[in-house]
Design a protein around this motif. Structure first.
Motif, PDB file in Angstrom:
ATOM      1  N   THR A  69       0.875  -1.156   0.002  1.00 39.02           N
ATOM      2  CA  THR A  69       0.069  -0.113   0.085  1.00 39.02           C
ATOM      3  C   THR A  69       0.984   1.341   0.070  1.00 39.02           C
ATOM      4  O   THR A  69       0.401   2.141   0.541  1.00 39.02           O
ATOM      5  CB  THR A  69      -0.856  -0.111   1.144  1.00 39.02           C
ATOM      6  OG1 THR A  69      -0.323   0.300   2.275  1.00 39.02           O
ATOM      7  CG2 THR A  69      -1.840  -1.273   1.154  1.00 39.02           C
ATOM      8  N   SER A  70       2.194   1.208  -0.196  1.00 42.13           N
ATOM      9  CA  SER A  70       2.724   2.290  -0.454  1.00 42.13           C
ATOM     10  C   SER A  70       2.425   3.623  -1.506  1.00 42.13           C
ATOM     11  O   SER A  70       2.573   4.662  -1.303  1.00 42.13           O
ATOM     12  CB  SER A  70       4.621   2.067  -0.845  1.00 42.13           C
ATOM     13  OG  SER A  70       5.012   1.360   0.090  1.00 42.13           O
ATOM     14  N   HIS A  71       1.644   3.054  -2.406  1.00 37.76           N
ATOM     15  CA  HIS A  71       0.973   3.927  -3.263  1.00 37.76           C
ATOM     16  C   HIS A  71       0.058   4.873  -2.882  1.00 37.76           C
ATOM     17  O   HIS A  71      -0.044   5.770  -3.374  1.00 37.76           O
ATOM     18  CB  HIS A  71       0.333   3.029  -4.467  1.00 37.76           C
ATOM     19  CG  HIS A  71      -0.710   2.380  -3.933  1.00 37.76           C
ATOM     20  ND1 HIS A  71      -0.668   1.165  -3.322  1.00 37.76           N
ATOM     21  CD2 HIS A  71      -2.258   2.420  -3.844  1.00 37.76           C
ATOM     22  CE1 HIS A  71      -1.937   0.526  -3.249  1.00 37.76           C
ATOM     23  NE2 HIS A  71      -2.847   1.537  -3.120  1.00 37.76           N
ATOM     24  N   ARG A  72      -0.432   4.514  -1.883  1.00 35.83           N
ATOM     25  CA  ARG A  72      -1.479   5.478  -1.090  1.00 35.83           C
ATOM     26  C   ARG A  72      -0.799   6.777  -0.610  1.00 35.83           C
ATOM     27  O   ARG A  72      -1.409   7.785  -0.279  1.00 35.83           O
ATOM     28  CB  ARG A  72      -2.045   4.958   0.082  1.00 35.83           C
ATOM     29  CG  ARG A  72      -3.014   3.742  -0.244  1.00 35.83           C
ATOM     30  CD  ARG A  72      -3.531   2.962   1.042  1.00 35.83           C
ATOM     31  NE  ARG A  72      -4.468   1.914   0.429  1.00 35.83           N
ATOM     32  CZ  ARG A  72      -4.815   1.086   1.465  1.00 35.83           C
ATOM     33  NH1 ARG A  72      -4.644   1.275   2.551  1.00 35.83           N
ATOM     34  NH2 ARG A  72      -5.452  -0.172   0.935  1.00 35.83           N
ATOM     35  N   LYS A  73       0.748   6.902  -0.374  1.00 39.08           N
ATOM     36  CA  LYS A  73       1.466   7.888   0.168  1.00 39.08           C
ATOM     37  C   LYS A  73       1.813   8.923  -0.876  1.00 39.08           C
ATOM     38  O   LYS A  73       1.870  10.126  -0.808  1.00 39.08           O
ATOM     39  CB  LYS A  73       2.638   7.543   0.573  1.00 39.08           C
ATOM     40  CG  LYS A  73       2.624   6.690   1.676  1.00 39.08           C
ATOM     41  CD  LYS A  73       4.062   6.119   2.191  1.00 39.08           C
ATOM     42  CE  LYS A  73       3.946   5.042   3.211  1.00 39.08           C
ATOM     43  NZ  LYS A  73       4.736   4.114   3.198  1.00 39.08           N
ATOM     44  N   ARG A  74       1.444   8.581  -2.208  1.00 40.30           N
ATOM     45  CA  ARG A  74       1.433   9.401  -3.560  1.00 40.30           C
ATOM     46  C   ARG A  74       0.349  10.518  -3.341  1.00 40.30           C
ATOM     47  O   ARG A  74      -0.836   9.849  -3.385  1.00 40.30           O
ATOM     48  CB  ARG A  74       1.582   8.632  -4.669  1.00 40.30           C
ATOM     49  CG  ARG A  74       1.873   9.273  -5.989  1.00 40.30           C
ATOM     50  CD  ARG A  74       2.054   8.614  -7.081  1.00 40.30           C
ATOM     51  NE  ARG A  74       0.997   9.181  -7.960  1.00 40.30           N
ATOM     52  CZ  ARG A  74       0.301   8.326  -8.794  1.00 40.30           C
ATOM     53  NH1 ARG A  74       0.916   7.195  -9.278  1.00 40.30           N
ATOM     54  NH2 ARG A  74      -0.238   8.580 -10.020  1.00 40.30           N
ATOM     55  N   ARG A  75       0.425  11.815  -3.450  1.00 38.21           N
ATOM     56  CA  ARG A  75      -0.784  12.700  -3.570  1.00 38.21           C
ATOM     57  C   ARG A  75      -0.832  13.078  -5.120  1.00 38.21           C
ATOM     58  O   ARG A  75      -0.084  13.280  -5.964  1.00 38.21           O
ATOM     59  CB  ARG A  75      -0.079  13.911  -3.067  1.00 38.21           C
ATOM     60  CG  ARG A  75       0.083  13.676  -1.510  1.00 38.21           C
ATOM     61  CD  ARG A  75      -0.977  13.929  -0.489  1.00 38.21           C
ATOM     62  NE  ARG A  75      -0.682  13.652   0.853  1.00 38.21           N
ATOM     63  CZ  ARG A  75      -1.470  13.406   1.614  1.00 38.21           C
ATOM     64  NH1 ARG A  75      -2.904  13.107   1.274  1.00 38.21           N
ATOM     65  NH2 ARG A  75      -1.297  13.180   2.921  1.00 38.21           N
ATOM     66  N   ARG A  76      -2.220  12.842  -5.495  1.00 31.59           N
ATOM     67  CA  ARG A  76      -2.786  13.400  -6.821  1.00 31.59           C
ATOM     68  C   ARG A  76      -2.821  15.115  -6.487  1.00 31.59           C
ATOM     69  O   ARG A  76      -3.681  15.375  -5.527  1.00 31.59           O
ATOM     70  CB  ARG A  76      -3.682  12.519  -7.267  1.00 31.59           C
ATOM     71  CG  ARG A  76      -3.402  11.205  -7.346  1.00 31.59           C
ATOM     72  CD  ARG A  76      -4.559  10.314  -7.886  1.00 31.59           C
ATOM     73  NE  ARG A  76      -4.394   9.159  -8.151  1.00 31.59           N
ATOM     74  CZ  ARG A  76      -4.219   8.445  -9.369  1.00 31.59           C
ATOM     75  NH1 ARG A  76      -4.491   9.131 -10.355  1.00 31.59           N
ATOM     76  NH2 ARG A  76      -3.719   7.091  -9.589  1.00 31.59           N
ATOM     77  N   PRO A  77      -3.080  15.427  -7.719  1.00 29.87           N
ATOM     78  CA  PRO A  77      -3.496  17.025  -7.642  1.00 29.87           C
ATOM     79  C   PRO A  77      -4.951  17.163  -7.675  1.00 29.87           C
ATOM     80  O   PRO A  77      -5.704  15.991  -8.097  1.00 29.87           O
ATOM     81  CB  PRO A  77      -2.803  17.529  -9.020  1.00 29.87           C
ATOM     82  CG  PRO A  77      -1.877  16.566  -9.685  1.00 29.87           C
ATOM     83  CD  PRO A  77      -2.066  15.084  -8.902  1.00 29.87           C
ATOM     84  N   PRO A  78      -5.581  18.166  -6.932  1.00 30.91           N
ATOM     85  CA  PRO A  78      -6.889  18.178  -7.002  1.00 30.91           C
ATOM     86  C   PRO A  78      -7.531  18.075  -8.109  1.00 30.91           C
ATOM     87  O   PRO A  78      -6.888  18.769  -9.269  1.00 30.91           O
ATOM     88  CB  PRO A  78      -7.230  19.397  -6.273  1.00 30.91           C
ATOM     89  CG  PRO A  78      -5.843  19.656  -5.444  1.00 30.91           C
ATOM     90  CD  PRO A  78      -4.820  19.232  -6.434  1.00 30.91           C
ATOM     91  N   GLY A  79      -8.654  17.273  -8.477  1.00 26.31           N
ATOM     92  CA  GLY A  79      -9.508  17.296  -9.660  1.00 26.31           C
ATOM     93  C   GLY A  79      -8.835  16.229 -10.680  1.00 26.31           C
ATOM     94  O   GLY A  79      -9.232  16.166 -11.713  1.00 26.31           O
ATOM     95  N   SER A  80      -7.550  15.705 -10.326  1.00 24.36           N
ATOM     96  CA  SER A  80      -6.989  14.490 -11.288  1.00 24.36           C
ATOM     97  C   SER A  80      -7.819  13.429 -11.412  1.00 24.36           C
ATOM     98  O   SER A  80      -7.981  12.712 -10.356  1.00 24.36           O
ATOM     99  CB  SER A  80      -5.622  14.349 -10.883  1.00 24.36           C
ATOM    100  OG  SER A  80      -4.865  13.391 -11.654  1.00 24.36           O
ATOM    101  N   THR A  81      -8.273  13.022 -12.636  1.00 23.86           N
ATOM    102  CA  THR A  81      -8.911  11.680 -12.714  1.00 23.86           C
ATOM    103  C   THR A  81      -8.428  10.866 -13.577  1.00 23.86           C
ATOM    104  O   THR A  81      -8.494   9.591 -13.925  1.00 23.86           O
ATOM    105  CB  THR A  81     -10.379  11.965 -13.253  1.00 23.86           C
ATOM    106  OG1 THR A  81     -10.253  12.622 -14.546  1.00 23.86           O
ATOM    107  CG2 THR A  81     -11.219  12.832 -12.314  1.00 23.86           C
TER     108      THR A  81
END
Length: 88
Positions: A69-81
């Motif tokens: 679950t390390s991928h959960r630490k990556r932040r996506r820009p707001p509104g990125s789909t």
């Protein structure tokens, strides 16, 4: 006689008759119906006897090729789909 034009004699698992369920999770791992054995490029085999196995696609996992679950630490820009293709 069956057509084995896609068969690869150097990879015995390639020719196995079983068809498994695979599901790609948006922004996460690939889920595979288990149990599974994953042969790494160096020949090392990673096995899991769980009924569903999460295979890492982000390569951040400390237990790669399995997901931690390390991928959960990556932040996506707001509104990125749009999912980025981390690892194929």
């Amino acid at each position: 006689m069956t057509d084995n034009s896609d068969a690869r004699s150097d990879i015995p698992e390639w020719n196995a008759p079983e068809v498994e369920c695979v599901r790609r999770v948006l922004g996460g791992p690939t889920l595979v119906r288990g149990p599974v054995s994953i042969t790494m490029p160096d020949g090392h085999v990673v096995s899991s006897d769980r009924f569903v196995v999460a295979v890492c696609r982000c390569r951040r996992s400390k237990i790669f090729p399995l997901c931690d679950t390390s991928h959960r630490k990556r932040r996506r820009p707001p509104g990125s789909t749009v999912e980025r293709n981390e690892v194929s």
